[in-house]
Scaffold this active site. Structure first.
Site, PDB file in Angstrom:
ATOM      1  N   HIS A 192      38.129  34.552  45.126  1.00 35.14           N
ATOM      2  CA  HIS A 192      37.272  33.614  45.867  1.00 35.14           C
ATOM      3  C   HIS A 192      37.848  33.349  47.261  1.00 35.14           C
ATOM      4  CE1 HIS A 192      34.205  32.707  42.878  1.00 35.14           C
ATOM      5  NE2 HIS A 192      35.162  32.879  41.970  1.00 35.14           N
ATOM      6  N   THR A 193      38.478  34.362  47.809  1.00 32.85           N
ATOM      7  CA  THR A 193      38.992  34.264  49.176  1.00 32.85           C
ATOM      8  C   THR A 193      38.165  35.126  50.125  1.00 32.85           C
ATOM      9  OG1 THR A 193      40.498  36.050  48.598  1.00 32.85           O
ATOM     10  CG2 THR A 193      41.397  33.831  48.506  1.00 32.85           C
ATOM     11  N   ASP A 194      37.446  36.125  49.585  1.00 36.53           N
ATOM     12  CA  ASP A 194      36.807  37.115  50.491  1.00 36.53           C
ATOM     13  C   ASP A 194      35.749  36.476  51.381  1.00 36.53           C
ATOM     14  OD1 ASP A 194      35.001  36.896  48.330  1.00 36.53           O
ATOM     15  OD2 ASP A 194      34.667  39.065  48.150  1.00 36.53           O
ATOM     16  N   ALA A 198      30.703  41.870  32.975  1.00 35.10           N
ATOM     17  CA  ALA A 198      32.061  41.555  32.541  1.00 35.10           C
ATOM     18  C   ALA A 198      32.950  41.199  33.728  1.00 35.10           C
ATOM     19  CB  ALA A 198      32.652  42.743  31.788  1.00 35.10           C
ATOM     20  N   ASP A 234      34.103  43.563  46.502  1.00 29.31           N
ATOM     21  CA  ASP A 234      33.730  44.514  45.441  1.00 29.31           C
ATOM     22  C   ASP A 234      33.168  45.804  46.027  1.00 29.31           C
ATOM     23  OD1 ASP A 234      34.390  42.310  44.001  1.00 29.31           O
ATOM     24  OD2 ASP A 234      32.354  41.835  43.346  1.00 29.31           O
TER      25      ASP A 234
END
Ligand code: GLA
Length: 386
Positions: A34-36, A123, A172
Site C-alpha cells: 500500500h505504498t505504490d 488470492a 502489479d
C-alpha cells in the site's frame, strides 16, 4: 496444462491455422505494501505462474474472447473494444484494447483469443494485472504498435481503474511486465526508476500461503484507503509542502503526525511512511545478505498493516501468527491488497514440511478453511512463448 494441450484447446474452439502464444506472470510482493499509490517503494517479484493467451488474427471485424477458466464468452466489433460488458472478466482485456484505442491506434484485423490461467484468482497474487499485461504485450506485438514495456504496464493500470473501478497503484502491472527470473523489482513508484535485485536465499525459500478466503479487492475498501491517504496529504500540506505521502521522511512525519486530526487518517499515514522506510531498509538488508533483518522488517510490515492500515483480518492474521510459531520461519506477512488472499514467508528449507503441516493444521482448526501452500519460483515478466 502444457502448451501443446493449450494449442489443442484453441484448435478445438476456433479451428486449424496459425497461432501465437503469450504469457504474463502474477506476482508476490516481498515488502512495500500500500505504498505504490503513495509514490513510495515496493519490492515484488514475478511468479512462474500467471495468465496465458493464444491468438490468431482473422479477416473478420470482430474479436472473440474465450477462457478455459470462465464460462462467459464474447464477440465484439473492433470499433466497440472500448465498451465494458456488464461485470464480466472480459472487461480486463477489453480495458486494455480501450487504452490502445485512446492512443488513436486501431485494430485493422479481427482476432480469436483464448485465455488460461494457472495463478489462483482472487488470492491477491495479481491475476488481474497478469491478464491486463498479457493482453497488452500480445496486442502490441501482434498489431505492431511499438509501445514500450513501462507504458504497457501503465495502460494495464488504467484498464484496472476504468474497467474494474479499482484505483490501484502501478506495482502489479509493472512487475508483471518487467519482472526477471530470480530477481525482485525494487521500484520507486513516483519516478518508476527501478533496480532488478538478485534474490539469492541460501537454504531459504519463499513460501506463499493462500488463506482461501477470497480477497475482495473491489472499489470499496481499497479505494477507501486510497482516499484516506489523500486526506492525510491534505492534512499535512499546511505544515509541509508534499503532494504524496512518499515525499515525507519518517523523521519529518514524526514532527507533523500530531497535526493530522483524524486519528484513523493519522494511522493510515503512519503505516505508509513507515512501510516505505522498511522497504528501503529491507532491500539494503537483502543486498547485504542479512536475511534475519529482512525477516524482522517483513514482520513489522504485517503488524503495521494489521494495526494501522487495517487491511489484514482474521484469516491473514491467523496464518501469520501460526507461521511465526514455527522454528525456521525468518519472516512472514500478508502480501498484496489484503482483506483475505495470501501471506508470504521466508522459510528455511528444512522447516518447509513442518511449516506446511503445522500451519495448515492449526489454520484450518481456527478458521474452518483449507489453506493452500506454494513454494514460489521467481519467473520472468510478460513474453511471447511461440
Ligand atoms: C493491490 C494493488 C496494488 C497495490 C497492492 C497493495 O495489489 O493492485 O497496486 O496497491 O494492492 O500494496
Amino acid at each position: 496444462m502444457t502448451i501443446e494441450q493449450l494449442k489443442a484447446k484453441f484448435i478445438e474452439k476456433y479451428g486449424d491455422g496459425e497461432i501465437s502464444g503469450y504469457f504474463s506472470p502474477g506476482r508476490v510482493n516481498l515488502i512495500g505494501e500500500h505504498t505504490d499509490y503513495n509514490g513510495g517503494f515496493v519490492f515484488p517479484c514475478a511468479l512462474s505462474f500467471g495468465i496465458y493467451c493464444l491468438i490468431r488474427t482473422t479477416d473478420r471485424k470482430t474479436v472473440r474472447f474465450a477462457s478455459l477458466d470462465m464460462p462467459f464468452e464474447a464477440e465484439v466489433n473492433v470499433e466497440d473494444l472500448n465498451k465494458a460488458i456488464g461485470r464480466e472478466w472480459v472487461n480486463y482485456p477489453i480495458g486494455v484494447f480501450a487504452q490502445f484505442m485512446k492512443k488513436g491506434l486501431t485494430f485493422d484485423k479481427g482476432a480469436d483469443l483464448l485465455f488460461y490461467g494457472d495463478v489462483p484468482t482472487g488470492a491477491g497474487l495479481s491475476s488481474s494485472a497478469a491478464l491486463e499485461v498479457v493482453t497488452g504485450v500480445m496486442l502490441n506485438e501482434t498489431y505492431g504498435f511499438g509501445i514500450d514495456r513501462i507504458e504497457l504496464a501503465k495502460m494495464g493500470q488504467k484498464a484496472e481503474h476504468e474497467f474494474a473501478l479499482v484505483n490501484c497503484g502501478i506495482m502489479d502491472q509493472f512487475v508483471s511486465a518487467m519482472g526477471m527470473k530470480d530477481h525482485a523489482v525494487f521500484l520507486n513508484c513516483d519516478t518508476l526508476a527501478y533496480d532488478l535485485v538478485p534474490v539469492k536465499l541460501d537454504g531459504v525459500k519463499i513460501v506463499i500461503s493462500n488463506t482461501n478466503s477470497p480477497h475482495k479487492l473491489d472499489s470499496g475498501k481499497y479505494n477507501e484507503r486510497v482516499a484516506e491517504c489523500h486526506a492525510a496529504v491534505a492534512a499535512i500540506q499546511p505544515f509541509q509542502q508534499i503532494n504524496a505521502l512518499g515525499e515525507i521522511s519518517w523523521e519529518d512525519f514524526l514532527i507533523v503526525e500530531e497535526k493530522i486530526e483524524n486519528e484513523t487518517v493519522r494511522r493510515r499515514a503512519r503505516h505508509v511512511v513507515s512501510e516505505i522506510q522498511r522497504t528501503e531498509e529491507a532491500v539494503k538488508a537483502l543486498r547485504g545478505g542479512d536475511l534475519v533483518k529482512f525477516g524482522v522488517l517483513m514482520n513489522g510490515s504485517h503488524d503495521s498493516l494489521r494495526d494501522d492500515y487495517e487491511v489484514t483480518g482474521f484469516e491473514l492474521d491467523t496464518m501469520v501468527e501460526e507461521g511465526r510459531k514455527i522454528e525456521g520461519v525468518i519472516g512472514t506477512r500478508m502480501t498484496g491488497g489484503g482483506f483475505g488472499g495470501c501471506t508470504v514467508s521466508l522459510v528455511k528449507e528444512e522447516a518447509i514440511d513442518t511449516f506446511i503441516g503445522q500451519v495448515g493444521k492449526n489454520y484450518e482448526a481456527k478458521t474452518g478453511l483449507k489453506p493452500l501452500f506454494y513454494v514460489a519460483e521467481i519467473g520472468d515478466g510478460g513474453k511471447r512463448l511461440f
